[in-house]
Design an enzyme around this catalytic site. Sequence first.
Site, short mmCIF file in Angstrom:
data_model
loop_
_atom_site.label_atom_id
_atom_site.label_comp_id
_atom_site.label_asym_id
_atom_site.label_seq_id
_atom_site.Cartn_x
_atom_site.Cartn_y
_atom_site.Cartn_z
N ASN A 1 0.80 -1.22 0.00
CA ASN A 1 0.00 0.00 0.00
C ASN A 1 0.84 1.29 0.00
O ASN A 1 0.33 2.34 -0.35
CB ASN A 1 -0.94 -0.04 1.22
CG ASN A 1 -1.63 1.27 1.45
OD1 ASN A 1 -2.56 1.63 0.73
ND2 ASN A 1 -1.17 2.02 2.45
N TYR B 1 2.81 9.76 -11.34
CA TYR B 1 1.88 9.02 -10.46
C TYR B 1 1.02 8.04 -11.26
O TYR B 1 1.04 6.84 -11.00
CB TYR B 1 1.05 9.99 -9.62
CG TYR B 1 0.15 9.31 -8.63
CD1 TYR B 1 0.66 8.50 -7.62
CD2 TYR B 1 -1.24 9.44 -8.71
CE1 TYR B 1 -0.18 7.85 -6.72
CE2 TYR B 1 -2.07 8.79 -7.82
CZ TYR B 1 -1.55 8.00 -6.81
OH TYR B 1 -2.37 7.35 -5.93
N LYS C 1 1.09 3.84 -11.37
CA LYS C 1 -0.07 3.01 -11.04
C LYS C 1 -0.48 2.12 -12.24
O LYS C 1 -0.99 1.02 -12.03
CB LYS C 1 -1.24 3.86 -10.55
CG LYS C 1 -0.95 4.57 -9.22
CD LYS C 1 -0.67 3.60 -8.07
CE LYS C 1 -0.55 4.30 -6.73
NZ LYS C 1 -0.33 3.38 -5.60
#
Length: 246
Positions: free
Chosen positions: A89, A154, A158
């Site tokens: 996470n 970012y 992902k």
Amino acid sequence: MNFEDKVVIVTGGTRGIGLEVVRSFVDSKAKVVLFGSKSETVSSAIEILKSENRDVLGFYPNLLDYSEVSSVIKDIYEKFGHIDILINNAGISSSEKIENVSSEDFAKIMDLNVGAMFNVTKAVVEYMKKQNKGVILNTSSMVSIYGQPSGVGYPASKFAVNGLTKSLARELAPFNIRVNAVAPGIIETDMVKKLPKEVIEPLIKTIPLGRIGKPSDIANAFLFLASDMASYITGVILQVDGAARN
Ligand code: NAD
């Protein structure tokens, strides 16, 4: 959900989504080990949880250093005799326009969001393969589906998380190891509180369910995917975003 006797590792477990995931697994009777980036944040998370009558272990290996990570994972395996669930996470975000992003900035976000995930996963897989059982869950993001109008590192990281998830799901399925990701929408945590108004406000307007998500919305998705109720689910990116589209 009942995770009695299950050992769960949560990276980035000191605050935000990760801390709520830790709470949810503790409340479901799991033995939880949280990872954070430094001694102080790990200690303060453990204290917060203790004050809520929740007991956890905490470590702060440098996630970018495979040998440090694998040595901590080995200690955890030797202490408990098994590692059942890994929740990758830990993550950092960015919202800068490309002209303000240096190649070092870009590398930093890829290193943590993807490289660290690879390191912890590789170290845990060694033991999950021995057990012939395991669940690996990754925190992706809504931006891994739609991209983002700024902060390119970012969403790029992902998208890579999704690639890692789908590929390892196929590679590790023969070892009874399931690999899935949860792709949160806009969730009310420090990371979102740090985003500038001009980024966050238009995003909220795009949420058909009419609200920002709660960390518990994400924790619930992790509980489901970690449970035997999801025993035939692997390689999915589960969007938990109120149908938001940015
Ligand atoms: P947060 O900033 O509150 O927490 C981030 C966690 O990552 C912290 O526990 C921190 O210790 C850890 N971390 C950061 N840098 C680290 C490092 N160098 N080494 C080790 N650990 C490090 O953020 P959050 O919103 O709770 O985000 C958690 C995850 O959820 C991230 O992967 C993020 O990309 C993802 N996510 C968040 C949202 C959101 O709206 N909050 C949306 C989509 C995805």
